[in-house]
Write a protein that holds these residues in place. Structure first.
Motif, PDB file in Angstrom:
ATOM      1  N   ILE A 194     -18.770   4.298  15.900  1.00  0.00           N
ATOM      2  CA  ILE A 194     -17.396   4.437  15.449  1.00  0.00           C
ATOM      3  C   ILE A 194     -17.068   3.229  14.588  1.00  0.00           C
ATOM      4  CG2 ILE A 194     -14.975   4.432  16.212  1.00  0.00           C
ATOM      5  CD1 ILE A 194     -16.393   6.976  16.992  1.00  0.00           C
ATOM      6  N   VAL A 225     -12.979   6.243  20.890  1.00  0.00           N
ATOM      7  CA  VAL A 225     -14.400   5.955  21.086  1.00  0.00           C
ATOM      8  C   VAL A 225     -14.960   6.826  22.207  1.00  0.00           C
ATOM      9  CG1 VAL A 225     -16.043   4.207  21.889  1.00  0.00           C
ATOM     10  CG2 VAL A 225     -14.278   3.603  20.223  1.00  0.00           C
ATOM     11  N   VAL A 227     -13.994   0.945  13.206  1.00  0.00           N
ATOM     12  CA  VAL A 227     -12.565   0.676  13.358  1.00  0.00           C
ATOM     13  C   VAL A 227     -12.145  -0.259  12.233  1.00  0.00           C
ATOM     14  CG1 VAL A 227     -10.741  -0.139  14.878  1.00  0.00           C
ATOM     15  CG2 VAL A 227     -12.834   0.819  15.857  1.00  0.00           C
ATOM     16  N   TRP A 229      -4.556   0.765  13.625  1.00  0.00           N
ATOM     17  CA  TRP A 229      -5.995   0.848  13.392  1.00  0.00           C
ATOM     18  C   TRP A 229      -6.340   2.194  12.771  1.00  0.00           C
ATOM     19  CZ3 TRP A 229      -7.847  -3.810  14.763  1.00  0.00           C
ATOM     20  CH2 TRP A 229      -7.166  -4.520  15.770  1.00  0.00           C
ATOM     21  N   THR A 231      -9.454   4.643  12.826  1.00  0.00           N
ATOM     22  CA  THR A 231     -10.756   4.866  13.462  1.00  0.00           C
ATOM     23  C   THR A 231     -11.454   6.027  12.777  1.00  0.00           C
ATOM     24  OG1 THR A 231      -9.630   6.240  15.085  1.00  0.00           O
ATOM     25  CG2 THR A 231     -10.140   4.002  15.735  1.00  0.00           C
ATOM     26  N   VAL A 286      -7.509   3.364  20.418  1.00  0.00           N
ATOM     27  CA  VAL A 286      -8.810   3.169  19.773  1.00  0.00           C
ATOM     28  C   VAL A 286      -9.920   3.436  20.783  1.00  0.00           C
ATOM     29  CG1 VAL A 286     -10.373   1.502  18.721  1.00  0.00           C
ATOM     30  CG2 VAL A 286      -7.953   1.510  18.090  1.00  0.00           C
TER      31      VAL A 286
END
Length: 762
Positions: free
Chosen positions: A303, A286, A305, A116, A118, A282
């Motif tokens: 945020i 956050v 993603v 991911w 972010t 992730v």
DNA sequence: CACCCTCGAGTTCA
DNA sequence: CTCGAGGGTG
């Protein structure tokens, strides 16, 4: 309760989505086929309802909402630009659970282990930049996603947006559309607003409005001076890029590599983006930025993603509105809207009169807020709020509520301007500035204005004063409250140390409503009253002595024909006052409430002079010879001592046994620095350090010969930080000052810098 | 005199 | 925590 508001929120969300879809459809059919499928009234009603909901739930606002694009389209000012590829918005989730669910689903849809990317969701303005062979040829706002506004000319002045990409021409695609977010850094925003108000223009309510307003300024009709101002404002805008529009066969495999490439081209990318290898990471991201939200250089509302792998983007595709490979998580809003019910004024212990806003209570960042200070008359005017307005409210530094400004769209007809009173709301004296040209109005009635006496008594008991546990806000009010049947025991603080149990127990306090200030009326129609210093009361007819033995024991105080049993609180207060009489001299000096003499100045004076008598004997010159005391503080002390009722305070306290001296002090003069492990070092303690109270940590630093400072600067040698440390820790990290935990702090106190040499990082 | 540290004062809610 | 202003230093 949380459940109830969650339900309300969900319902609003559903309705907002439905209204947007409906309005967009209506508008589309009108613009594209010129067919009106709805009456004006229906259309207006739907739009008004959507506005209302967006105002009530600012977190549901969106840049491509019809409230901003359809009605507010400024197509007459800027030429429309068709985007090469539709600028989609992102789907939003509003809770960690929803985010987690989305991540799980995406992970599965992508067939397993996903990386991911972010990043922070900047609260700014989306922009599309078209570069042809590395040269900027077109800049456009998002508009409704399909068509935006051509702002190419204005963008020329934005220093953050390069006109020419860096590197070899051959390295660039023939045409590339880069997407980014234009915004004001918070420090630039503050500076901008300062200048706005300076030049008599109204301040922007928030950085996003400022960015939007700045980017969409028109050059036409401006003289050279104003043109310069406009360009200057544009020059201060910032931008981070976060993606590329249409791009066949990109030379890289991941979104994170796209960013690297964009950075290589000289385009600014966010320093906060991060590749996460797992869902846990992730969620950690956050949480981390949720806590650091206030100390980021720009405003952020959530945020984003993204799935890092570009092939997966291709595979998952997009719905008509949003890509399936990205999601926006929105933090609970730190800015909310509420109604300004009134502006009232309070009187502080120095007589300063401060207006404060009374609002319809709202949730902001975890607590319900009703009041917010407005500082003074000028601030009220600068903010431009009227009573009755819907106002934007936030918590500065996540703690102190602050009114940012009005929502002009929602200003009612009958909104009224605040007028500063000319009389003190508590004692009726005519308010006036202390000095010529002073903004602040003050109540001149220092000696007997109830608000000022109450404030001073409270200050005497405060942690920075004599630290009298039983003497806080409520007790101070009870001791000085003028509207009880009996005479209040304290008309000024002079009598504080003469208080007797007999004076305390009869005190009756009327309970007032926190919102209105009106006495609270009980169900039986009588005002609610409290007796903080007694638990029981019994009246005997004159001349009778027929108390039971038990009553005699419980009844410690007898006054006329009334027998009272004092409360624990009353006894505690008297005990604490007794202890305060021999507390450190500096505390007793602070308790005198001399302007500019707080704990630090008082300590300097106490160390130097050793007694109040020596301070009184000193001339202004001698006073200002003390390090940390300058001419103004010295003058303030001398002035204070000329006032008869001030001297009376000293005399009566002294007579009651207040020591006003440091035992065994050698007499006026500089005291040798305490030699210890920390001699010559400045240490700042912040957060909750295990095994220390806030004060205890300071005392320990001083006892070890060090200087305990309140804020972090270049001069700070060490920062001791426990859990809950905030901006001071951030600052220390920025400045590269060694940070210690509680254990490291203990080592430092014992062994000095050498003991922590191997712990000190960076 | 211009800076940078600090301090003091006012402030909200649980 | 933030603001404004006092104090000290280069």
């Amino acid at each position: 309760m949380a459940n109830e508001s969650e339900q309300e929120f969900d319902a609003a969300r559903t309705e907002v989505d439905r209204l947007r879809e409906q309005l967009t459809a209506w508008a589309d059919s009108y613009y594209t086929s010129d067919v009106q499928t709805v009456t004006d009234a229906e259309y207006d009603e739907a739009m008004a309802r959507l506005r209302e909901l967006e105002t009530e739930f600012p977190e549901l606002e969106s840049q491509d909402s019809p409230t901003r694009t359809v009605g507010g389209r400024a197509s007459t000012l800027f030429d429309p630009v068709e985007h090469r590829e539709r600028m989609l918005s992102l789907d939003n989730v509003f809770s960690i659970e929803e985010l987690d669910a989305w991540l799980q689903r995406a992970n599965q849809a992508a067939g397993g282990k996903v990386d991911w990317l972010t990043e922070l969701k900047i609260d700014g303005l989306a922009i599309s930049l078209t570069y042809e062979r590395g040269r900027l040829t077109k800049a456009a706002t998002r508009g409704d996603g399909r068509t935006g506004e051509d702002v190419t000319e204005n963008v020329e002045y934005i220093a953050a947006i390069p006109q020419q990409l860096a590197g070899e021409k051959q390295a660039f695609p023939e045409v590339v559309e880069v997407r980014g977010e234009v915004f004001f850094r918070l420090d630039d925003f503050t500076a901008l607003n300062a200048r706005q108000t300076e030049s008599g223009e109204s301040a922007f309510a928030n950085p996003r409005n400022a960015a939007s307003g700045s980017l969409r300024q028109k050059a036409e009709g401006k003289n050279e001076e104003r043109l310069q101002l406009m360009r200057d404002r544009l020059g201060r805008l910032s931008m981070y890029v976060h993606g590329i529009g249409a791009w066949e066969n990109p030379p890289v495999a991941n979104q994170s590599e796209v960013y690297e490439l964009l950075a290589k081209w000289g385009l600014p990318t966010s320093p906060h983006a991060r590749v996460c290898k797992s869902i846990e990471e992730v969620l950690g991201f956050v949480e981390e930025f949720g806590e650091r939200r206030a100390s980021i250089e720009h405003q952020l509302d959530g945020i984003v993603v993204k799935i890092d792998n570009l092939d997966l983007h291709e595979e998952l595709g997009a719905t008509s509105r949003a890509p399936r490979w990205a999601i926006a998580y929105k933090y609970p809003p730190e800015e909310v809207h509420t109604e300004l019910l009134g502006i009232r004024v309070g009187v502080g212990r120095t007589g300063r009169v401060t207006p404060y806003a009374v609002m319809r209570p709202v949730e902001v960042a975890g607590s319900t807020v009703t009041f917010a200070t407005l500082h003074n008359q000028d601030v009220v005017r600068q903010k431009g709020v009227l009573i009755g307005d819907t106002v934007v409210l936030r918590k500065a530094g996540d703690v102190i509520p602050e009114v940012l400004g009005p929502v002009l769209d929602k200003r009612p007809e009958d909104a009224t301007e605040f007028v500063m009173p000319t009389k003190c709301p508590e004692c009726g004296a005519t308010l006036r500035p202390m000095k010529e040209g002073d903004v602040d109005l003050r109540c001149p009635n220092a000696r007997s204005c109830p608000a000022q006496v109450r404030g001073r008594v409270e200050h005497i008991g405060s942690r920075n004063g004599l630290d009298i546990e039983a003497l806080g806000e409520v007790t101070a009010a009870a001791l000085t409250q003028p509207d009880v049947p009996e005479t209040p025991p304290l008309t000024t603080e002079a009598g504080l140390f003469e208080l007797q149990l007999e004076q305390l127990v009869p005190i009756v306090v009327t309970v007032r409503d926190a919102d209105t200030g009106e006495p609270r009326i009980d169900d039986d129609g009588t005002p609610r009253q409290r007796t903080p210093f007694r638990v029981g009361k019994k009246t005997y007819p004159p001349g009778t002595e027929d108390m039971t033995a038990a009553e005699r024991r419980a009844a410690k105080v007898r006054k006329d024909h009334v027998v009272y049993s004092p409360s624990k609180q009353a006894e505690k207060l008297l005990e604490e006052l007794e202890k305060a009489k021999t507390k450190e001299l500096w505390r007793q000096l602070v308790a005198l409430n001399i302007r500019h003499v707080g704990p630090v100045a008082a300590r300097a004076l106490a160390d130097w002079f050793g007694s109040l008598a020596a301070v009184r004997a000193a001339s202004v010159e001698e006073l200002s010879a003390v390090e940390g005391v300058g001419p103004i503080i010295a003058e303030s002390i001398a002035q204070w001592l000329t006032e008869d009722w001030h001297v009376e305070i000293i005399d009566r306290w002294t007579a009651a046994g207040v020591r006003f001296a440091t035992p065994e002090h050698p007499g006026p003069g500089k005291i040798e620095d305490v030699e210890g492990p920390l001699t010559g070092l400045t240490v700042v303690a912040t957060g909750s350090l295990e095994g220390f109270t806030r004060e205890g940590a300071k005392e320990a630093i001083i006892a070890a010969g060090g200087k305990a400072a309140g804020s972090v600067s270049k001069k700070t040698d060490f920062v001791a930080a426990g859990p809950g440390a905030g901006s001071k820790l951030t600052k220390a990290e920025e400045l590269g000052i060694p940070v210690l935990d509680a254990d490291g702090f203990r080592l430092l106190l014992e062994g000095g810098p050498a003991a922590v040499a191997d712990l000190a990082i960076g």
